[in-house]
Design a protein around this motif. Structure first.
Motif, mmCIF file in Angstrom:
data_model
loop_
_atom_site.group_PDB
_atom_site.id
_atom_site.type_symbol
_atom_site.label_atom_id
_atom_site.label_comp_id
_atom_site.label_asym_id
_atom_site.label_seq_id
_atom_site.Cartn_x
_atom_site.Cartn_y
_atom_site.Cartn_z
ATOM 1 N N ILE A 76 -33.311 -46.420 53.407
ATOM 2 C CA ILE A 76 -32.966 -47.388 54.449
ATOM 3 C C ILE A 76 -33.127 -46.641 55.766
ATOM 4 O O ILE A 76 -32.226 -45.944 56.224
ATOM 5 C CB ILE A 76 -31.540 -47.933 54.270
ATOM 6 N N SER A 77 -34.298 -46.760 56.360
ATOM 7 C CA SER A 77 -34.678 -45.923 57.496
ATOM 8 C C SER A 77 -34.359 -46.600 58.823
ATOM 9 O O SER A 77 -34.076 -47.800 58.894
ATOM 10 C CB SER A 77 -36.172 -45.598 57.425
ATOM 11 N N ASP A 78 -34.433 -45.805 59.879
ATOM 12 C CA ASP A 78 -34.205 -46.279 61.243
ATOM 13 C C ASP A 78 -35.551 -46.648 61.855
ATOM 14 O O ASP A 78 -36.400 -45.785 62.087
ATOM 15 C CB ASP A 78 -33.512 -45.174 62.054
ATOM 16 N N ARG A 90 -30.957 -39.560 67.456
ATOM 17 C CA ARG A 90 -31.182 -40.999 67.445
ATOM 18 C C ARG A 90 -29.935 -41.750 67.891
ATOM 19 O O ARG A 90 -28.822 -41.241 67.811
ATOM 20 C CB ARG A 90 -31.584 -41.453 66.042
ATOM 21 N N LYS A 91 -30.145 -42.989 68.303
ATOM 22 C CA LYS A 91 -29.037 -43.821 68.756
ATOM 23 C C LYS A 91 -28.183 -44.327 67.595
ATOM 24 O O LYS A 91 -26.979 -44.509 67.739
ATOM 25 C CB LYS A 91 -29.574 -45.022 69.543
ATOM 26 N N VAL A 92 -28.801 -44.588 66.445
ATOM 27 C CA VAL A 92 -28.078 -45.151 65.308
ATOM 28 C C VAL A 92 -28.064 -44.140 64.168
ATOM 29 O O VAL A 92 -28.799 -43.149 64.172
ATOM 30 C CB VAL A 92 -28.709 -46.481 64.840
ATOM 31 N N THR A 93 -27.225 -44.404 63.184
ATOM 32 C CA THR A 93 -27.056 -43.486 62.070
ATOM 33 C C THR A 93 -28.348 -43.307 61.280
ATOM 34 O O THR A 93 -29.149 -44.230 61.145
ATOM 35 C CB THR A 93 -25.953 -43.985 61.131
ATOM 36 N N GLN A 94 -28.542 -42.104 60.764
ATOM 37 C CA GLN A 94 -29.666 -41.813 59.884
ATOM 38 C C GLN A 94 -29.218 -41.763 58.422
ATOM 39 O O GLN A 94 -29.998 -41.386 57.546
ATOM 40 C CB GLN A 94 -30.300 -40.475 60.275
ATOM 41 N N GLY A 95 -27.964 -42.134 58.169
ATOM 42 C CA GLY A 95 -27.426 -42.084 56.813
ATOM 43 C C GLY A 95 -27.115 -43.449 56.245
ATOM 44 O O GLY A 95 -26.133 -43.616 55.512
ATOM 45 N N ALA A 96 -27.941 -44.457 56.567
ATOM 46 C CA ALA A 96 -27.674 -45.815 56.083
ATOM 47 C C ALA A 96 -27.730 -45.896 54.562
ATOM 48 O O ALA A 96 -26.961 -46.643 53.947
ATOM 49 C CB ALA A 96 -28.668 -46.792 56.707
ATOM 50 N N LEU A 163 -32.020 -51.328 46.107
ATOM 51 C CA LEU A 163 -31.836 -51.770 47.487
ATOM 52 C C LEU A 163 -32.667 -50.903 48.419
ATOM 53 O O LEU A 163 -32.571 -49.671 48.389
ATOM 54 C CB LEU A 163 -30.357 -51.677 47.877
ATOM 55 N N VAL A 164 -33.482 -51.529 49.246
ATOM 56 C CA VAL A 164 -34.276 -50.827 50.256
ATOM 57 C C VAL A 164 -34.263 -51.660 51.533
ATOM 58 O O VAL A 164 -33.851 -52.818 51.540
ATOM 59 C CB VAL A 164 -35.734 -50.595 49.801
ATOM 60 N N GLY A 165 -34.726 -51.080 52.616
ATOM 61 C CA GLY A 165 -34.780 -51.816 53.874
ATOM 62 C C GLY A 165 -34.780 -50.877 55.054
ATOM 63 O O GLY A 165 -35.216 -49.726 54.961
ATOM 64 N N GLY A 166 -34.274 -51.367 56.177
ATOM 65 C CA GLY A 166 -34.259 -50.545 57.376
ATOM 66 C C GLY A 166 -33.394 -51.142 58.465
ATOM 67 O O GLY A 166 -33.078 -52.341 58.454
ATOM 68 N N ILE A 167 -33.001 -50.285 59.405
ATOM 69 C CA ILE A 167 -32.304 -50.720 60.618
ATOM 70 C C ILE A 167 -33.392 -51.094 61.617
ATOM 71 O O ILE A 167 -34.158 -50.237 62.058
ATOM 72 C CB ILE A 167 -31.405 -49.607 61.167
ATOM 73 N N VAL A 204 -26.754 -54.746 66.435
ATOM 74 C CA VAL A 204 -27.534 -53.881 65.560
ATOM 75 C C VAL A 204 -27.920 -54.722 64.350
ATOM 76 O O VAL A 204 -27.052 -55.304 63.694
ATOM 77 C CB VAL A 204 -26.729 -52.646 65.113
ATOM 78 N N ALA A 205 -29.215 -54.813 64.066
ATOM 79 C CA ALA A 205 -29.696 -55.628 62.952
ATOM 80 C C ALA A 205 -30.232 -54.724 61.851
ATOM 81 O O ALA A 205 -30.851 -53.692 62.118
ATOM 82 C CB ALA A 205 -30.789 -56.588 63.420
ATOM 83 N N ILE A 206 -29.972 -55.120 60.616
ATOM 84 C CA ILE A 206 -30.464 -54.378 59.464
ATOM 85 C C ILE A 206 -31.060 -55.373 58.471
ATOM 86 O O ILE A 206 -30.482 -56.427 58.207
ATOM 87 C CB ILE A 206 -29.328 -53.542 58.820
ATOM 88 N N ASP A 207 -32.241 -55.081 57.991
ATOM 89 C CA ASP A 207 -32.926 -55.933 57.017
ATOM 90 C C ASP A 207 -32.949 -55.215 55.674
ATOM 91 O O ASP A 207 -33.468 -54.091 55.565
ATOM 92 C CB ASP A 207 -34.358 -56.216 57.477
ATOM 93 N N LEU A 208 -32.389 -55.866 54.656
ATOM 94 C CA LEU A 208 -32.274 -55.264 53.331
ATOM 95 C C LEU A 208 -32.943 -56.153 52.292
ATOM 96 O O LEU A 208 -32.963 -57.380 52.425
ATOM 97 C CB LEU A 208 -30.797 -55.058 52.957
ATOM 98 N N ARG A 209 -33.464 -55.521 51.249
ATOM 99 C CA ARG A 209 -34.061 -56.244 50.125
ATOM 100 C C ARG A 209 -33.436 -55.729 48.839
ATOM 101 O O ARG A 209 -33.422 -54.518 48.585
ATOM 102 C CB ARG A 209 -35.579 -56.031 50.073
ATOM 103 N N LEU A 210 -32.917 -56.645 48.028
ATOM 104 C CA LEU A 210 -32.405 -56.314 46.707
ATOM 105 C C LEU A 210 -33.446 -56.778 45.698
ATOM 106 O O LEU A 210 -33.643 -57.980 45.502
ATOM 107 C CB LEU A 210 -31.058 -56.998 46.460
#
Length: 215
Positions: A76-78, A90-96, A163-167, A204-210
């Motif tokens: 789950i990358s930035d 970075r501005k947001v976490t790298q440990g999503a 689960l995968v996706g990104g911020i 802050v938006a995050i898009d995830l796919r299960l």
């Protein structure tokens, strides 16, 4: 008599070690800590507003004996591209991805490790070469191990969903409102006051796919 610098440093280190020994104990204190934190600031839990709901889901599943699918968490990358102006990060976490694993664990979901498989792959390689034993003996402990770890067909648990996706978004000041007030005496030496109240909204938006691995 002069004390050599080396001897002085050794004496200071000995005193420091004795001082630290008084702060550390092999038995946990009533608060669960083994050592007194510097500055009396112990490690504390940091639950989010969703933590209670996740724990409730896990408790409900256990009480009703509901089985859960096996979950793996991928990258789950930035993707915001936002960094600090001073280059500090970075501005947001790298440990999503790690945060997602914690959330699934709180909900009682069985997790299968697919994020970092380097150690399990190395263990599998050593086992395949008959180099690993579950009961090895140290030097001088007699004869070496006679049985190596066996590799059996189907011994590793598979994944049902991953689960995968990104911020994907980080937007500043999408809405703001504020008010300023200034009051004071006309005289240069009179009392004066300034009050300000501001509200800023960011998202802050995050898009995830299960994903179902069988489809």
């Amino acid at each position: 008599m002069m004390i050599k610098p080396v001897a002085r440093v050794g004496a200071l280190l000995s005193i420091a070690a004795l001082g630290l020994a008084g702060c550390v104990t092999p038995v946990a204190q009533p608060n669960g800590l083994y050592a007194k934190p510097i500055g009396t600031a112990p490690v504390t839990a940091n639950p989010s507003p969703y933590s209670a709901a996740l724990v409730c889901i896990g408790q409900y599943a256990r009480q009703n004996k509901l089985g859960a699918p096996r979950i793996a968490v991928g990258r789950i990358s930035d993707y915001t591209g936002k960094s600090e102006a001073d280059g500090s990060g970075r501005k947001v976490t790298q440990g999503a991805s790690l945060m997602a694993m914690t959330a699934f664990a709180k909900a009682g979901m069985p997790l299968v490790e697919r994020f970092d498989t380097s150690i399990s792959e190395l263990d599998l390689k050593y086992s395949n070469n008959k180099l690993i034993s579950d009961s090895p003996k140290g030097p001088g402990g007699g004869a070496g191990p006679t049985d190596s770890r066996k590799i059996y067909e189907g011994q590793m648990a598979g994944v049902d969903f991953y689960l995968v996706g990104g911020i994907t978004e980080l937007n500043y000041n999408i809405y703001s409102v504020g008010a300023d007030a200034y009051v004071g005496d006309k005289d240069t030496t009179g009392l004066k006051g300034n009050a300000r109240n501001s509200i800023y909204v960011m998202n802050v938006a995050i898009d995830l796919r299960l994903v179902n691995v069988r489809t």
